[in-house]
Design an enzyme around this catalytic site. Sequence first.
Site: not given
Length: 446
Positions: A21, A93, A166, A318, A345, A393
């Site tokens: 991120s 994404g 979000s 996540d 996701k 993941r």
Amino acid sequence: MRSAAPGRGLKGRIGVPGDKSVSHRALMFGALAVGTTEITGLLEGEDVLRTAAAMRALGAEVERLGEGHWRVAGRGVGGLVEPADVLDMGNSGTAARLICGLLAGHPLFAVLTGDASLRRRPMRRVTEPLLATGARFTGRAGGRLPLAVEGAAEPMPLDYEVPVPSAQVKSALLLAGLCARGTTRVTEREATRDHTENMLRHFGATVRVAAEGNRRVIELEGQPELRAAPVAVPADPSSAAFPLVAALLVPGSEVTVAGVGLNPLRTGLFDTLREMGGGLSVTNARVEGGEPVGDLTASFSALRGVDVPASRAPSMIDEYPVLAVAAAFARGTSRFRGLAELRVKESDRLAATVALLAANGVRAEVEGDDLIIARDGAPAPGGGTVETHMDHRIAMSALVMGLASTRPVAVDDTGFIDTSFPGFTGLMNGLAGGPAIAAPPSGLRE
């Protein structure tokens, strides 16, 4: 295909890739700043490299100086240029949604696309509120990629309440607001990760965050002159989750992950693991680049079931697949509430997580948006092959299960692991002192 097999305890002190991120945002803000930004610890997974390529295509000078060490010469807020070709976001994404906001504020035309997985993911939750800036978006049904973007010549500031938690939507709106004259106001019903707010301040923007009742309100003053600033990217807590959970599950293990980001809006997994009885401790706590970090140590522990409130979901969205793996080894019932976001996701992660567990002898139920796993504290049976649906993941979570289950666990595809955690297999094998993750043995049931 790869499989993970039960073996000896995991031992060692390791580093994991930089926070994804923060890495995405460091490249984007570097491209929007005046001057040259140096970034250290950048995650060099495929997702972030797509963002680097996009910033280069939009006119910023982006240069790799060494491992994790990058330099970005920015063009200033509003200074990005029209790309000469389609921007391919691969599997990311985060990159696609944030770049929608970034493009909305610039008077240019661009087309975004991605791999088969990303082209299935909805973008309308970002593009619909961005229409109020004056930007236009044309995509496939449901607003899916490929997506054509026509940015606004004179973008308008936004005042928008995000309907579901979000950080991607919030961040896209704030990125668009940088180019707008006036104040952009984004309201959250539940707090989500605040890396964008932190980085805006780090680069010199005026950002105000306040509570209004039970809501969190972020206000951004538009058209600032962002100034280049160094960024030290902390280790990704989402990546650290995999070796740490593995250490909790494999007898005889003790693993330390150095320099993990401990932003309180990202540490829901660590809080939950402690509630489950996990031996998890922090040493050398410090602040780097505006983000709290520390060294995390996990050791083998007997876990118990836990009820996780929906309010915690944004801080660990996540990490639910690997948390579900931990719950498969716990004694008692675990209930994880409010997981609607998992359905959009890289895959439908809620369904994929249930399938992962079922393939390996662990029953899980979904009630509404809650995931329920009831176990007796024994190791998961294992022995199955997991369909990853191109989701990194899910793949890593299944391999973690295989390290502690009674029989090996195989996954159908590990190629997508490199999108977020390059070197994952080698790192885990190093902790195990041998090839714990390798080509699968014959005889695994499908």
